[in-house]
Design a protein around this motif. Structure first.
Motif, PDB file in Angstrom:
ATOM      1  N   MET A 143       0.841  -1.201   0.000  1.00  0.00           N
ATOM      2  CA  MET A 143       0.000   0.000   0.000  1.00  0.00           C
ATOM      3  C   MET A 143       0.878   1.254   0.000  1.00  0.00           C
ATOM      4  N   LEU A 144       2.081   1.142  -0.562  1.00  0.00           N
ATOM      5  CA  LEU A 144       3.113   2.152  -0.374  1.00  0.00           C
ATOM      6  C   LEU A 144       2.635   3.576  -0.627  1.00  0.00           C
ATOM      7  N   MET A 145       2.151   3.842  -1.849  1.00  0.00           N
ATOM      8  CA  MET A 145       1.807   5.215  -2.197  1.00  0.00           C
ATOM      9  C   MET A 145       0.665   5.729  -1.324  1.00  0.00           C
ATOM     10  N   HIS A 146      -0.348   4.905  -1.174  1.00  0.00           N
ATOM     11  CA  HIS A 146      -1.516   5.294  -0.376  1.00  0.00           C
ATOM     12  C   HIS A 146      -1.124   5.514   1.082  1.00  0.00           C
ATOM     13  N   TYR A 147      -0.355   4.590   1.650  1.00  0.00           N
ATOM     14  CA  TYR A 147       0.004   4.654   3.059  1.00  0.00           C
ATOM     15  C   TYR A 147       0.924   5.842   3.333  1.00  0.00           C
ATOM     16  N   VAL A 148       1.912   6.013   2.482  1.00  0.00           N
ATOM     17  CA  VAL A 148       2.854   7.113   2.671  1.00  0.00           C
ATOM     18  C   VAL A 148       2.144   8.452   2.567  1.00  0.00           C
ATOM     19  N   ALA A 149       1.233   8.557   1.604  1.00  0.00           N
ATOM     20  CA  ALA A 149       0.507   9.815   1.435  1.00  0.00           C
ATOM     21  C   ALA A 149      -0.304  10.150   2.677  1.00  0.00           C
ATOM     22  N   LEU A 150      -1.017   9.166   3.217  1.00  0.00           N
ATOM     23  CA  LEU A 150      -1.828   9.403   4.407  1.00  0.00           C
ATOM     24  C   LEU A 150      -0.938   9.699   5.610  1.00  0.00           C
ATOM     25  N   SER A 151       0.181   8.994   5.730  1.00  0.00           N
ATOM     26  CA  SER A 151       1.073   9.176   6.877  1.00  0.00           C
ATOM     27  C   SER A 151       1.693  10.567   6.875  1.00  0.00           C
ATOM     28  N   ASN A 152       2.069  11.034   5.700  1.00  0.00           N
ATOM     29  CA  ASN A 152       2.781  12.307   5.611  1.00  0.00           C
ATOM     30  C   ASN A 152       1.869  13.514   5.688  1.00  0.00           C
ATOM     31  N   THR A 153       0.669  13.412   5.191  1.00  0.00           N
ATOM     32  CA  THR A 153      -0.201  14.582   5.120  1.00  0.00           C
ATOM     33  C   THR A 153      -1.312  14.594   6.162  1.00  0.00           C
ATOM     34  N   HIS A 154      -1.738  13.418   6.603  1.00  0.00           N
ATOM     35  CA  HIS A 154      -2.885  13.313   7.517  1.00  0.00           C
ATOM     36  C   HIS A 154      -4.119  13.977   6.919  1.00  0.00           C
ATOM     37  N   LYS A 155      -4.188  14.013   5.606  1.00  0.00           N
ATOM     38  CA  LYS A 155      -5.320  14.611   4.925  1.00  0.00           C
ATOM     39  C   LYS A 155      -6.004  13.562   4.042  1.00  0.00           C
ATOM     40  N   ILE A 156      -7.209  13.908   3.589  1.00  0.00           N
ATOM     41  CA  ILE A 156      -7.943  13.016   2.702  1.00  0.00           C
ATOM     42  C   ILE A 156      -7.232  12.953   1.347  1.00  0.00           C
ATOM     43  N   ILE A 157      -7.012  11.741   0.871  1.00  0.00           N
ATOM     44  CA  ILE A 157      -6.358  11.528  -0.413  1.00  0.00           C
ATOM     45  C   ILE A 157      -7.410  11.057  -1.427  1.00  0.00           C
ATOM     46  N   VAL A 158      -7.466  11.711  -2.579  1.00  0.00           N
ATOM     47  CA  VAL A 158      -8.413  11.344  -3.629  1.00  0.00           C
ATOM     48  C   VAL A 158      -7.646  10.932  -4.879  1.00  0.00           C
ATOM     49  N   ILE A 159      -7.933   9.733  -5.371  1.00  0.00           N
ATOM     50  CA  ILE A 159      -7.400   9.278  -6.659  1.00  0.00           C
ATOM     51  C   ILE A 159      -8.578   9.364  -7.634  1.00  0.00           C
ATOM     52  N   PRO A 160      -8.670  10.428  -8.429  1.00  0.00           N
ATOM     53  CA  PRO A 160      -9.873  10.677  -9.244  1.00  0.00           C
ATOM     54  C   PRO A 160     -10.179   9.569 -10.250  1.00  0.00           C
ATOM     55  N   ASP A 161      -9.159   9.091 -10.935  1.00  0.00           N
ATOM     56  CA  ASP A 161      -9.381   8.067 -11.958  1.00  0.00           C
ATOM     57  C   ASP A 161      -8.243   7.061 -11.891  1.00  0.00           C
ATOM     58  N   VAL A 162      -8.498   5.956 -11.218  1.00  0.00           N
ATOM     59  CA  VAL A 162      -7.447   4.965 -10.976  1.00  0.00           C
ATOM     60  C   VAL A 162      -7.004   4.289 -12.265  1.00  0.00           C
ATOM     61  N   THR A 163      -7.828   4.334 -13.303  1.00  0.00           N
ATOM     62  CA  THR A 163      -7.424   3.719 -14.565  1.00  0.00           C
ATOM     63  C   THR A 163      -6.235   4.457 -15.180  1.00  0.00           C
ATOM     64  N   LYS A 164      -6.052   5.715 -14.789  1.00  0.00           N
ATOM     65  CA  LYS A 164      -4.918   6.496 -15.289  1.00  0.00           C
ATOM     66  C   LYS A 164      -3.706   6.404 -14.372  1.00  0.00           C
ATOM     67  N   THR A 165      -3.940   6.014 -13.102  1.00  0.00           N
ATOM     68  CA  THR A 165      -2.835   5.915 -12.134  1.00  0.00           C
ATOM     69  C   THR A 165      -2.941   4.602 -11.357  1.00  0.00           C
ATOM     70  N   PRO A 166      -2.870   3.457 -12.015  1.00  0.00           N
ATOM     71  CA  PRO A 166      -3.045   2.176 -11.321  1.00  0.00           C
ATOM     72  C   PRO A 166      -1.947   1.887 -10.296  1.00  0.00           C
ATOM     73  N   HIS A 167      -0.778   2.547 -10.437  1.00  0.00           N
ATOM     74  CA  HIS A 167       0.322   2.297  -9.505  1.00  0.00           C
ATOM     75  C   HIS A 167       0.023   2.830  -8.104  1.00  0.00           C
ATOM     76  N   LEU A 168      -1.015   3.656  -7.976  1.00  0.00           N
ATOM     77  CA  LEU A 168      -1.368   4.210  -6.668  1.00  0.00           C
ATOM     78  C   LEU A 168      -2.263   3.269  -5.861  1.00  0.00           C
ATOM     79  N   ILE A 169      -2.703   2.180  -6.467  1.00  0.00           N
ATOM     80  CA  ILE A 169      -3.629   1.265  -5.810  1.00  0.00           C
ATOM     81  C   ILE A 169      -2.897  -0.023  -5.430  1.00  0.00           C
TER      82      ILE A 169
END
Length: 288
Positions: A143-169
């Motif tokens: 869950m690297l990208m998702h986990y790191v993003a949440l850990s570093n920002t403590h903010k809501i993370i939105v991936i608008p279209d996962v078909t364009k950024t599948p590496h974030l899932i």
């Protein structure tokens, strides 16, 4: 001429309707339309009417209904927390109630196990029975990208279209993507300013997650944080009770062994030994 116009002319009775149109600026508008029959001097049937812009009233009513629903959502979670419901039960209630306000297709709550480096599934909600994670533990490394993003920002993370950024899932979530989910939202569950868990929402349409939904998920995340803290305290209290009971048992056993040794020593004495109270009442005499 519209169907409602024809109806008024045919029945010769007034008709009041509410109509929704999209204005030139792309904003949805609500109108109250009143149509009524008329006749000219020659007896010809005519149609009259007027329309009132009812947009502000409708928006205010919708806002009131949404606010009432949000209060009901938070009250339901509060009640579960006050009743000392287990965290998975509180999470399941929160997801079900939240689904009434937010059109997500899938939602899950995970608690982070920092020692095991895993996210542990607590509750799952799906509008479609085919939408399931099928795993109760997901590696944080995956869950690297998702986990790191949440850990570093403590903010809501939105991936608008996962078909364009599948590496974030995470790979574990890809089967959900293949069922048609496009947008993923990650909401941090915080405890002592650290990431304790994640609330994940999946949407079928990119624009289904709005700014008003951010406020809802933020409030729910805060309530789930309270539930997590209470659950943690209950676990600590349970562990402390177990340890205390063990210490009591150990001390009781040691006391019994000490008393047995004392009695053995006294019973083996050839001299006469007795024990008495302050009023000279004898309460022990050895066999000598």
């Amino acid at each position: 001429i519209t169907a409602s116009d024809q109806l008024v002319l045919k029945c010769q009775t007034p008709l009041e309707t509410f109509e929704t149109i999209i204005g030139a600026d792309g904003v949805r508008q609500s109108w109250l339309t009143v149509k009524f029959p008329l006749q000219d001097r020659d007896g010809r049937k005519l149609l009259g009417g007027f329309a009132l812009d009812n947009t502000e009233k409708v928006q205010a009513q919708q806002a009131l209904e949404e606010h009432s629903a949000r209060l009901e959502l938070l009250h339901t979670i509060d009640s579960a927390v006050l009743n000392n419901e287990p965290l998975p039960d509180v999470a399941a209630i929160a997801l079900r109630q939240m689904a009434k306000l937010i059109p997500f297709a899938y939602a899950t709550l995970n608690i982070i196990d920092q020692d095991a480096r895993e996210a542990i599934l607590q509750a799952e909600f799906a509008r479609n029975e085919n939408l399931h994670l099928n795993q109760t533990r997901v590696s944080i490394n995956d869950m690297l990208m998702h986990y790191v993003a949440l850990s570093n920002t403590h903010k809501i993370i939105v991936i608008p279209d996962v078909t364009k950024t599948p590496h974030l899932i995470p790979p574990e979530y890809m089967p959900l993507v293949r069922t048609g989910l496009k947008t993923f939202v990650g909401v941090p569950i915080l405890f002592n300013e650290l990431l304790a868990g994640t609330l994940i929402l999946g949407f079928e349409n990119v624009n289904d997650f709005t700014e008003s939904h951010r406020d809802v998920v933020s409030e729910v995340a805060a309530q789930l944080s309270v539930a997590y803290q209470q659950n943690l305290l209950q676990q600590q209290l349970k562990q402390y009770t177990i340890e205390l009971e063990q210490r009591v048992e150990e001390r009781t056993s040691e006391l019994q062994r000490s008393e047995a040794r004392y009695r053995a020593i006294v019973e083996d004495q050839t001299e006469f030994i007795c024990r008495y109270q302050r009023d000279f009442t004898i309460n022990f005499v050895n066999n000598a």
